[in-house]
Scaffold this active site. Structure first.
Site, PDB file in Angstrom:
ATOM      1  CB  CYS A   1      -0.978   0.009   1.171  1.00 36.58           C
ATOM      2  SG  CYS A   1      -0.189  -0.118   2.780  1.00 36.58           S
TER       3      CYS A   1
ATOM      4  CD  GLU B   1       0.644  -0.168 -13.089  1.00 39.25           C
ATOM      5  OE1 GLU B   1       1.481  -0.344 -12.186  1.00 39.25           O
ATOM      6  OE2 GLU B   1       0.925   0.380 -14.170  1.00 39.25           O
TER       7      GLU B   1
ATOM      8  CD  GLU C   1      -0.835   3.986  -5.143  1.00 37.38           C
ATOM      9  OE1 GLU C   1      -0.694   2.817  -4.736  1.00 37.38           O
ATOM     10  OE2 GLU C   1      -1.320   4.904  -4.437  1.00 37.38           O
TER      11      GLU C   1
ATOM     12  CE  LYS D   1      -0.904   6.145  -0.998  1.00 32.10           C
ATOM     13  NZ  LYS D   1      -1.356   4.775  -1.308  1.00 32.10           N
TER      14      LYS D   1
ATOM     15  CB  CYS E   1       0.945   7.364   6.076  1.00 31.89           C
ATOM     16  SG  CYS E   1       0.895   5.913   5.009  1.00 31.89           S
TER      17      CYS E   1
END
Length: 578
Positions: A300, A367, A362, A359, A504
């Site tokens: 994650c 994909e 990401e 992020k 995080c």
């Protein structure tokens, strides 16, 4: 061990051998200004702002690198010292883009504060300047050499904390530049876009790529249905931008502020954190029972994913195939949610509020379009969100609390603790224990996977099945575990890796400053938020249960596999420039 005695501004101080003058001055209650120094990480004496006078020495000494000596006498505030510090700062400013009003770090810039502290009132030195162009090649970060003061903080963090070494000093003298190997664009480097360099940069030389204007535009478009998700760690950090103590749980106020600025729905990434546990926990159980690849490693944290793709591509089969909670949310928003509310997904704008610059990278991965659209359209860091609130005149600390919107706003304490190192592991263990043993946990708190130790280990007895787990935060610590996997000495079943120090809560998109003390306060806030929740186990989330019943079917089922799982790229250390 015999202590070293010395005088700092005529005050007697005793310190351990090997301590620097800077450390001795701190004990004496004397503040010596610095721009390059970071305790235990960057001690290079590059900026020369910390110079002091050592009685008997021919030249001034850089306090951050010079060790103390028995009987040493140090003067930190003589005219000679003040003039030298000011002179050195003026030299730095002579090769600096001083367009402070338009800089993203305006009013939160260490160079700017230093100029005020040292009384710089004009630009005495005008000459040749570094005119290297901005590097805007990545979706997450911007590198501006014209604002760089060569302090090397970013270099040290990238090497020592993350073991990536994406940026290094190039050239010598006035031609020195902090850049990638061969001075290629950042996008062609092994940079994982974690943003830890941004957190430590004293100027605006390294910043996040801002997306606030795009989000404002979407909010102003009546044809668009704009939905926002907020990551677990943002609720204990956003308040810092409004004068609240770091770690203050500001969930309800943040939700209220997001509704005030015009989001149609405000939902919680914690919902898909719970969903991640259902998918990831099921995947772990399947690997344990069917001789799958072990240890399984969490997936994650996008900076971590890019790291293993670059440095250990042969080990990507150890990664869980689960998407991150951010990306699961985006995929469900434009499928499940769109169907429930009967809105064309082409008219939905998906925004996420994240503590993380990676992020942005990401969300931009090719994909991440399993919904048939870009699953997450815009990622804003905690800092960007704070800027939007301030632009709207919102005083977060004065707002009453409001609740997240259903159905993707319902979550548990297990989802909240994803924001701290060890949190994903603890959330998984809470669910795995009860799914495997069919018994209720005597206590939901797994204290041995919490805390700021670089690598934590534990063994959990699932009614006869011993599961060995490990938790690592920072990529330098992750590298240690990966090396153990490579040499066959990793006796683990499940590993959690978080890219940033503290997880995080210490992400590269968090408020500046972010230091150890602030990280610890945010972690405390995360577990406070967990204890405030009525439900604290992911499998007890009624909205997740309803999602499987109405739409997904079962964990690891066909629809779950299509929407919630992904694959990885074996990048290697070098990428050919097209």
């Amino acid at each position: 061990m015999e202590l070293v005695s010395l005088k700092i501004d005529n005050r007697l101080v005793e310190v351990h051998p090997g301590a620097t003058i800077l450390e001795a001055a701190e004990i004496a209650g004397v503040n010596i200004p610095t721009l390059c120094y970071m305790k235990d990480i960057n001690k290079v004496g590059a900026c020369r702002i910390c110079v002091v006078e050592v009685v008997g020495a021919r030249t001034l000494a850089a306090a951050c690198v010079v060790p103390v000596a028995q009987g040493m006498e140090v003067l930190t505030n003589t005219e000679k010292v003040r003039n030298a510090r000011k002179f050195n700062l003026e030299l730095l400013l002579s090769d600096h883009d001083v367009e402070c009003l338009t800089c993203i770090r305006n009013q939160n810039c260490e160079l700017q504060k230093m100029a005020e502290l040292l009384g710089v009132r004009d630009m005495r030195f005008v000459g040749k300047r570094n005119l290297s162009a901005k590097d805007m090649s990545t979706p997450a970060l911007i590198r501006d050499p014209q604002k760089c003061i060569l302090c090397r903080r970013c270099v040290s963090v990238c090497k020592q904390v993350q073991s990536v070494e994406a940026i290094v000093p190039l050239g010598r003298g006035f031609k020195t530049l902090i850049g990638t190997q061969f001075n290629e664009a950042l996008s062609y480097s092994v940079c994982v876009q974690c943003g830890q360099c941004v957190l430590v940069c004293p100027t605006g030389a390294l910043v996040e790529k801002e997306n606030t204007e795009e989000v404002w535009k979407a909010l102003s478009d009546p044809r668009k249905h704009v939905v926002v998700q907020t990551a677990p760690a943002t609720r204990v950090s956003i308040g810092q931008e409004f004068g609240l103590e770091p770690g203050t749980v500001s969930t309800g106020q943040m939700v209220a502020a997001l509704k005030l600025i015009g989001f149609d729905k405000v939902m919680d990434t914690d919902f898909t954190a719970d969903l991640t546990i259902m998918e990831e926990g099921s995947e772990l159980i399947e690997r344990l029972t069917n001789n799958g690849t072990l240890p399984m490693i969490t997936s994650c944290s996008p900076g971590w994913i890019k790291f293993i793709e670059h440095f250990y591509p042969e080990l990507t089969e150890h990664l869980s195939t689960c998407k991150s909670p951010q990306q699961m949310f985006g995929a469900l928003l434009k499928t499940y949610y769109a169907e429930k509310v009967k809105i064309d997904p082409a008219d939905i704008v998906s925004v996420s509020i994240m503590p993380c610059t990676a992020k942005k990278f990401e969300a931009d991965r090719p994909e991440m379009t399993d919904s048939g659209y870009t699953d997450v359209d815009y990622v804003l860091t905690t800092r960007e969100l704070a800027r939007m609130f301030k632009q709207a005149g919102i005083q977060l600390n004065k707002l009453p609390s409001e609740e997240y919107d259903a159905p993707l706003g319902i979550s548990t304490g297990a989802g909240v603790i994803f924001g701290a190192t060890g949190g994903v592991m603890e959330a998984a263990l809470r669910t795995a224990y009860e799914l495997v043993t069919k018994e209720e946990l005597p206590s939901v708190d797994f204290y041995n996977v919490r805390g700021m130790r670089g690598i934590k280990e534990a063994e959990v007895d699932l009614k006869g099945t011993k599961v060995k787990v490990a938790v690592a935060h920072t990529l330098a610590n992750a590298r240690k575990l990966l090396d153990k996997i490579k040499d066959g000495t990793a006796d683990y079943h499940f590993i959690e890796v978080m890219t940033c120090p503290g997880g995080c809560i210490g992400g590269g998109g968090q408020p500046i400053p972010t230091n150890l003390e602030i990280r610890e306060k945010r972690i405390k806030g995360i577990y406070t938020a967990d204890k405030m929740m009525k439900l604290r186990k992911s499998h007890e989330n009624p909205a997740v249960q309803q999602l499987y019943k109405e739409y997904l079917g079962e964990p690891l089922g066909e629809k779950s596999h299509h929407l919630l799982h992904t694959h990885y790229e074996k990048r290697g250390k070098f990428k050919k420039v097209e």
